[in-house]
Design a protein around this motif. Sequence first.
Motif, PDB file in Angstrom:
ATOM      1  N   GLN A 270       0.831  -1.207   0.000  1.00 35.82           N
ATOM      2  CA  GLN A 270       0.000   0.000   0.000  1.00 35.82           C
ATOM      3  C   GLN A 270       0.868   1.261   0.000  1.00 35.82           C
ATOM      4  N   ASP A 271       1.739   1.351  -0.986  1.00 34.77           N
ATOM      5  CA  ASP A 271       2.649   2.493  -1.081  1.00 34.77           C
ATOM      6  C   ASP A 271       1.904   3.825  -1.226  1.00 34.77           C
ATOM      7  N   ALA A 272       0.866   3.860  -2.053  1.00 34.29           N
ATOM      8  CA  ALA A 272       0.149   5.109  -2.276  1.00 34.29           C
ATOM      9  C   ALA A 272      -0.495   5.610  -0.985  1.00 34.29           C
TER      10      ALA A 272
ATOM     11  N   GLY B 267       2.225   6.869   1.207  1.00 32.98           N
ATOM     12  CA  GLY B 267       2.744   8.113   0.645  1.00 32.98           C
ATOM     13  C   GLY B 267       1.836   9.288   0.940  1.00 32.98           C
ATOM     14  N   ALA B 268       0.520   9.073   0.896  1.00 33.98           N
ATOM     15  CA  ALA B 268      -0.420  10.145   1.207  1.00 33.98           C
ATOM     16  C   ALA B 268      -0.272  10.582   2.659  1.00 33.98           C
TER      17      ALA B 268
ATOM     18  N   SER C 166      -4.831   2.989  -5.537  1.00 33.89           N
ATOM     19  CA  SER C 166      -4.265   3.927  -6.496  1.00 33.89           C
ATOM     20  C   SER C 166      -4.262   5.334  -5.911  1.00 33.89           C
ATOM     21  N   PRO C 167      -3.272   6.149  -6.256  1.00 31.37           N
ATOM     22  CA  PRO C 167      -3.252   7.532  -5.757  1.00 31.37           C
ATOM     23  C   PRO C 167      -4.523   8.294  -6.097  1.00 31.37           C
TER      24      PRO C 167
ATOM     25  N   LEU D 268      -7.430   8.099  -3.683  1.00 26.03           N
ATOM     26  CA  LEU D 268      -7.305   8.842  -2.431  1.00 26.03           C
ATOM     27  C   LEU D 268      -7.738  10.293  -2.568  1.00 26.03           C
ATOM     28  N   GLU D 269      -7.987  10.719  -3.778  1.00 31.94           N
ATOM     29  CA  GLU D 269      -8.430  12.092  -4.009  1.00 31.94           C
ATOM     30  C   GLU D 269      -9.942  12.212  -4.043  1.00 31.94           C
TER      31      GLU D 269
END
Length: 253
Positions: free
Chosen positions: A148-150, A153-154, A191-192, A195-196
């Motif tokens: 769960q890198d994204a 990262g968030a 996915s990044p 998260l938006e």
Amino acid sequence: MSRSRDRGADFQRQFEGAQTLDGLLDLAGSALNSAQVLARMQAAQAEGTPYSALIPTLFEDEPRFPSPDIARRLYQNLLGLWDLVEEGKPVRLDDGPRPPRPKKVKPTPPAPFHPNEPSAEFVEAAWRYLEDDEKARTRLTHSFENRQDALLGALDAAGLTDEGYGVARHLLFELFAMLELGWPPGLTPVSPAALEADTDAPPVPQPLRDYADEALYEAEQDEEQPLSSEELEVVRRLVRRGLAALWSARKGR
């Protein structure tokens, strides 16, 4: 074994077992054995009699000792046995095999909720399983960190304090782990873009939302390091978007 109390460099109050104490009592001229001495000690302690008054009664005449070493070892064993009785610890007077220790009950993972949604009972069972099974928690932690890198990262980019970051990361890990436990096909990496999103698509099950809201409330009320209202709102937004993204990342839904 009893606790040790130094009385000089070599004196340690330690009960070495019935066979050793029986031999020392015999050498010192006592007609009693270990079981009889134990019974007298238990009665003396129940009556409030100190060991200094009890020990002389273990001998009909003045005790005799072949050497100072024998005397020291006898009193080490007697006082060690006294300590065990005083502390309420079990005393084994036989040399037979020790009873087997009860086997530790292995925590049971919750039954999957797949292909449906998790209930409040599942969330509670999953939380308890994560608390009780250290190996499972470690395995799921590694999976969370590696896949769960994204999401991580968030969190890194959110500018949170150490306390806020810790709350968000811990909570998102638990939600990830619950979904992994309850959805055997597993999750894909978030996915990044997910998260938006400002809305839950698809809607997140209420038991998961309730769990997250309760954890955030506890973080706000923490007596030692409560989150400020401003940071709490940032953490809440990150957790809700992260939870929605995790729920949407279920494989084969």
